[in-house]
Design an enzyme around this catalytic site. Structure first.
Site, PDB file in Angstrom:
ATOM      1  N   GLU A 142      12.810  48.992  23.502  1.00 60.96           N
ATOM      2  CA  GLU A 142      13.481  47.706  23.213  1.00 60.96           C
ATOM      3  C   GLU A 142      12.922  46.564  24.055  1.00 60.96           C
ATOM      4  OE1 GLU A 142      18.146  48.276  22.016  1.00 60.96           O
ATOM      5  OE2 GLU A 142      17.534  49.124  23.947  1.00 60.96           O
ATOM      6  N   GLU A 146      18.038  57.866  24.869  1.00 63.96           N
ATOM      7  CA  GLU A 146      18.470  56.528  25.281  1.00 63.96           C
ATOM      8  C   GLU A 146      17.445  55.876  26.200  1.00 63.96           C
ATOM      9  OE1 GLU A 146      20.420  52.964  25.973  1.00 63.96           O
ATOM     10  OE2 GLU A 146      20.378  54.390  24.295  1.00 63.96           O
ATOM     11  N   TRP A 174      18.329  35.447  12.700  1.00 57.92           N
ATOM     12  CA  TRP A 174      17.612  36.713  12.845  1.00 57.92           C
ATOM     13  C   TRP A 174      17.107  37.015  11.444  1.00 57.92           C
ATOM     14  CZ3 TRP A 174      18.501  42.002  11.208  1.00 57.92           C
ATOM     15  CH2 TRP A 174      17.702  42.935  11.873  1.00 57.92           C
ATOM     16  N   HIS A 183       6.186  72.489  19.692  1.00 64.08           N
ATOM     17  CA  HIS A 183       6.217  72.601  18.227  1.00 64.08           C
ATOM     18  C   HIS A 183       5.666  71.334  17.566  1.00 64.08           C
ATOM     19  CE1 HIS A 183       8.373  76.252  18.819  1.00 64.08           C
ATOM     20  NE2 HIS A 183       9.377  75.642  19.421  1.00 64.08           N
ATOM     21  N   LYS A 207      21.647  41.367  19.273  1.00 67.11           N
ATOM     22  CA  LYS A 207      22.622  42.109  20.064  1.00 67.11           C
ATOM     23  C   LYS A 207      23.437  43.058  19.198  1.00 67.11           C
ATOM     24  CE  LYS A 207      24.759  43.457  23.632  1.00 67.11           C
ATOM     25  NZ  LYS A 207      24.052  44.413  24.435  1.00 67.11           N
ATOM     26  N   ASN A 250      25.094  33.899   7.158  1.00 65.73           N
ATOM     27  CA  ASN A 250      24.839  35.146   7.892  1.00 65.73           C
ATOM     28  C   ASN A 250      25.109  36.283   6.911  1.00 65.73           C
ATOM     29  OD1 ASN A 250      24.596  37.265   9.715  1.00 65.73           O
ATOM     30  ND2 ASN A 250      26.775  37.188  10.207  1.00 65.73           N
ATOM     31  N   GLY A 251      24.146  37.165   6.733  1.00 59.75           N
ATOM     32  CA  GLY A 251      24.341  38.275   5.787  1.00 59.75           C
ATOM     33  C   GLY A 251      23.118  38.446   4.910  1.00 59.75           C
ATOM     34  N   LYS A 296      15.492  52.331  25.494  1.00 56.25           N
ATOM     35  CA  LYS A 296      15.495  51.179  26.415  1.00 56.25           C
ATOM     36  C   LYS A 296      14.068  50.682  26.638  1.00 56.25           C
ATOM     37  CE  LYS A 296      18.901  49.842  26.410  1.00 56.25           C
ATOM     38  NZ  LYS A 296      19.580  50.665  25.553  1.00 56.25           N
ATOM     39  N   CYS A 338      22.790  36.749  12.069  1.00 52.54           N
ATOM     40  CA  CYS A 338      22.671  35.373  12.540  1.00 52.54           C
ATOM     41  C   CYS A 338      23.981  34.909  13.140  1.00 52.54           C
ATOM     42  CB  CYS A 338      22.312  34.474  11.368  1.00 52.54           C
ATOM     43  SG  CYS A 338      20.885  35.059  10.455  1.00 52.54           S
ATOM     44  N   ARG A 391      22.908  36.918  18.737  1.00 51.28           N
ATOM     45  CA  ARG A 391      22.942  37.416  17.358  1.00 51.28           C
ATOM     46  C   ARG A 391      21.621  37.211  16.634  1.00 51.28           C
ATOM     47  NH1 ARG A 391      28.387  37.853  15.717  1.00 51.28           N
ATOM     48  NH2 ARG A 391      27.728  37.737  13.558  1.00 51.28           N
TER      49      ARG A 391
HETATM   50  C1  BG6 Z   1      21.518  46.791  18.145  1.00 47.16           C
HETATM   51  C2  BG6 Z   1      21.431  46.472  19.641  1.00 47.16           C
HETATM   52  O1  BG6 Z   1      21.365  45.660  17.398  1.00 47.16           O
HETATM   53  O2  BG6 Z   1      22.775  47.379  17.823  1.00 47.16           O
HETATM   54  C3  BG6 Z   1      21.580  47.779  20.375  1.00 47.16           C
HETATM   55  O3  BG6 Z   1      20.175  45.868  19.918  1.00 47.16           O
HETATM   56  C4  BG6 Z   1      22.916  48.414  19.994  1.00 47.16           C
HETATM   57  O4  BG6 Z   1      21.531  47.538  21.755  1.00 47.16           O
HETATM   58  C5  BG6 Z   1      23.061  48.596  18.498  1.00 47.16           C
HETATM   59  O5  BG6 Z   1      23.015  49.650  20.604  1.00 47.16           O
HETATM   60  C6  BG6 Z   1      24.484  48.984  18.127  1.00 47.16           C
HETATM   61  O6  BG6 Z   1      25.343  47.941  18.492  1.00 47.16           O
HETATM   62  P1  BG6 Z   1      26.910  48.160  18.708  1.00 47.16           P
HETATM   63  O7  BG6 Z   1      27.394  46.780  19.064  1.00 47.16           O
HETATM   64  O8  BG6 Z   1      27.455  48.642  17.415  1.00 47.16           O
HETATM   65  O9  BG6 Z   1      27.095  49.130  19.818  1.00 47.16           O
END
Ligand code: BG6
Length: 608
Positions: free
Chosen positions: A488, A481, A74, A504, A603, A100-101, A485, A2, A27
């Site tokens: 996500e 990756e 969050w 396999h 994020k 937050n936590g 993407k 958060c 966040r």
């Molecule tokens: C997630 C993000 O919460 O954390 C991803 O949505 C990110 O995009 C991952 O790769 C790791 O974050 P960071 O800031 O440690 O690179």
């Protein structure tokens, strides 16, 4: 994870606090709330949804405050709802608190308090904190905190106000980011300094159970035993302008298009063409004695982990040094065997991901030095790593990481060159390599110039509920990756496999309704990936192949091809990734997804 923001001072409090909170929305964004004092009256407003809707409501209600705390959520405990949104209150309703936590022992504490007749109205662990502090409160907040805080298990940051303590913001931080912004006649509080950097650059990070009592004109800080302490103030040298979307529809698209510049920034001041070497002028305290580095350990989460995986191929190939790459959330709960001569690299765009930070503390406790690779000045990783290489990719707002990822790959490739030149690689070879690196920004631009074609192909497949990605060698982590993407931002169930693994098991999932995206731009394994494509074609699936420009061998075998400029093998994941970021973006756009703030994500995650 958060975002917490607080303010006391002469500015319009509600406006200042909500503007600050908006800079923390990456966040978490499932609900938001504000609480403040007006005289000795406690006022608050909280609800599900984005900060903009909260702002409309407090403006329509004409809320006026002398000081305030605010929160964007969050959810971890209790679903996103008006009731579970922050702030939360003690039984008297005089203490308001945002958090937050995660409180790991919230259930036991809640039981204990219920036995004492305390009633609960929410499903959150945060309400337990407020009720616990309220239970011990007899007029002295510090004393109540002294008793309550040691009973809480977990990592947390708190901000609170109390009706009986007008003019005061109280803050607490234990292994969760919280910073004080020191102003003239005003004081700020935030989970990330970026949110108040346009007002002040002077910050005091709170940590390790410290408590702060803030007024507009004074800052008192206490250690975990609540003895008053003096704390060093830091000067931030960061960009202050709030990032904007400019003419782009989404931050994510803007950040994808910023990658040529991000690659230039990553290369800047890291290449010595004359000597054909990579240099890291930012290494002040810990010279990078490449001779003594016998192996690397890379720790990270999410997209940063994928950057580490790709780097493990280039470092092993170029410098012949063994590399282990660990997912931080797993690494921290195993008894890791870290051998002498290991260089530890922690990768985190935000520098705040709790699992990565905990893994860093674990290896440091074993006496190993840590290099941080990070995109945020003043972040916890930047403070705790022995040395930090900053990406200089600029603020990344889109929740899915794009430009920071290719910037990480560029810097890690420079690290490969640095180590390789200390081993077999000649000066001439180093010079040739740097020349190819310098092509990167233009090569990325050439892929961005194909965005219309990529959008055309993406629209063809936007209706699918499942997509498969395959790659071989370093194209496998690049496929991981690309799948992440797509997951996500479009919510399509996308999975990636090493090309050789399909037969396999995963091949059982392939049907005429499937799409396979094959990352073929790796010459040494091209024939192998071609047979994998045949295996899938035989089951009626469609195939999109990502190939080197001029690739003709697949033309008749696949439905669609996307072309990337030819470059050195270890640089190809960067170019392939940019093409597949756009592919994911245009599929998500076609599906009307919330691209910059996908559901259920944040994020960076500063909770476990
Ligand atoms: C997630 C993000 O919460 O954390 C991803 O949505 C990110 O995009 C991952 O790769 C790791 O974050 P960071 O800031 O440690 O690179």
């Amino acid at each position: 994870m958060c975002g917490i923001f607080g303010y006391t001072g002469k500015r319009v409090v509600v406006e200042t606090v909500l503007q600050g909170l908006k800079r923390l929305e990456y966040r978490g964004y499932d609900s938001a709330g504000i609480a403040g004092l007006h005289g000795d009256q406690l006022l608050f407003c909280k609800q599900v949804g984005k900060i903009d809707t909260l702002q409309e409501r407090v403006q329509s209600e004409g809320m006026v405050l002398d000081l305030a705390i605010a929160h964007t959520r969050w959810a971890t405990h209790g679903k996103p709802s008006d009731v579970n949104a922050h702030p939360h209150f003690d039984a008297s309703g005089k203490l308001a608190l945002v958090h937050n936590g995660i409180i790991e022992n919230e259930a036991e504490l809640k039981q204990e308090l219920k036995k004492k007749g305390i009633a609960f109205t929410t499903d959150t662990d945060t309400e337990v904190i407020a009720k616990l502090i309220g239970w011990f409160y007899e007029g002295d907040l510090l004393r109540a905190l002294k008793t309550a805080l040691p009973l809480l298990k977990g990592a947390f940051a708190l901000a609170m106000i109390h009706e009986e303590h007008p003019g005061k913001l109280i803050a607490v931080a234990r292994q969760s980011p919280l910073l004080i912004g020191v102003g003239k006649g005003e004081t700020f509080l935030s989970s990330d300094a970026n949110a108040f950097a346009s007002y002040t650059r002077e910050v005091i990070p709170l940590s390790e159970g410290e408590v702060a009592i803030l007024t507009a004109s004074s800052i008192q800080i206490f250690n975990a035993s609540l003895e008053m302490i003096e704390k060093e103030r830091h000067e931030l040298d960061m960009e202050i302008a709030a990032p904007t979307k400019g003419s782009f529809a989404h931050y994510t698209l803007k950040e994808i298009f910023e990658q040529p510049q991000a690659a230039r920034n990553a290369l800047l001041s890291h290449c010595d063409e004359e000597q054909g070497v990579a240099i890291f002028p930012e290494f002040r305290v810990m010279p990078l004695d490449a001779e003594f580095i016998q192996r690397l350990l890379i720790i990270a989460c999410g997209t940063s982990f994928h950057a580490g995986l790709i780097a493990s191929y280039s470092i092993e190939e170029m410098a012949r040094i063994p590399v282990t790459v660990e997912i931080a959330s797993e690494f921290r709960y195993k008894q890791p065997l870290i051998l002498p001569g290991t260089l530890v690299v922690a990768i985190s765009q935000s520098g705040e991901t709790a699992d990565t930070l905990a893994a860093v503390r674990l290896v440091k406790a074993q006496g190993f030095k840590v290099i941080g690779l990070c995109n945020v000045q003043g972040s916890t990783l930047a403070r705790e790593a022995d040395e930090t290489i900053f990406l200089k990719a600029g603020p990344e707002v889109g929740v899915c990481s794009t430009k920071a990822f290719t910037s990480q790959l560029t810097v890690l490739t420079l690290l490969s060159l640095f180590l390789a030149r200390y081993r077999e690689m000649s000066r001439e070879e180093g010079q040739r390599f740097i020349k190819e690196l310098y092509q990167l920004p233009n090569q990325i631009q050439r892929i961005l110039d194909q965005s219309d074609e990529i959008e055309r192909i993406a629209k063809k497949y936007a209706h699918l509920s499942e997509v498969f990605f395959i790659g071989r060698n370093l194209m496998y982590p690049a496929a991981l990756e690309a799948a992440l993407k797509l997951k996500e931002i479009s919510y399509i169930n996308a999975n990636a496999y090493p090309g050789g693994e399909l037969k396999h098991g995963p091949l059982a999932l392939i049907s005429p309704e499937s799409l396979l995206v094959a990352l073929t731009a790796h010459e040494p394994t091209f024939d192998k990936i071609q047979s994998n494509i045949q295996e899938v074609k035989a089951r009626g699936a469609a195939v999109l192949a990502i190939c080197y420009e001029g690739e003709k061998r697949l033309e008749a075998r696949v439905e669609d091809q996307l072309f990337i400029p030819r470059t050195r093998g270890v640089l190809t994941p960067i170019l392939t990734t940019v093409a597949l970021q756009l592919f994911a973006y245009y599929i998500a756009k076609e599906r009307g997804a919330s691209i910059d703030q996908p559901r259920n994500l944040a994020k960076s995650v500063s909770v476990e």
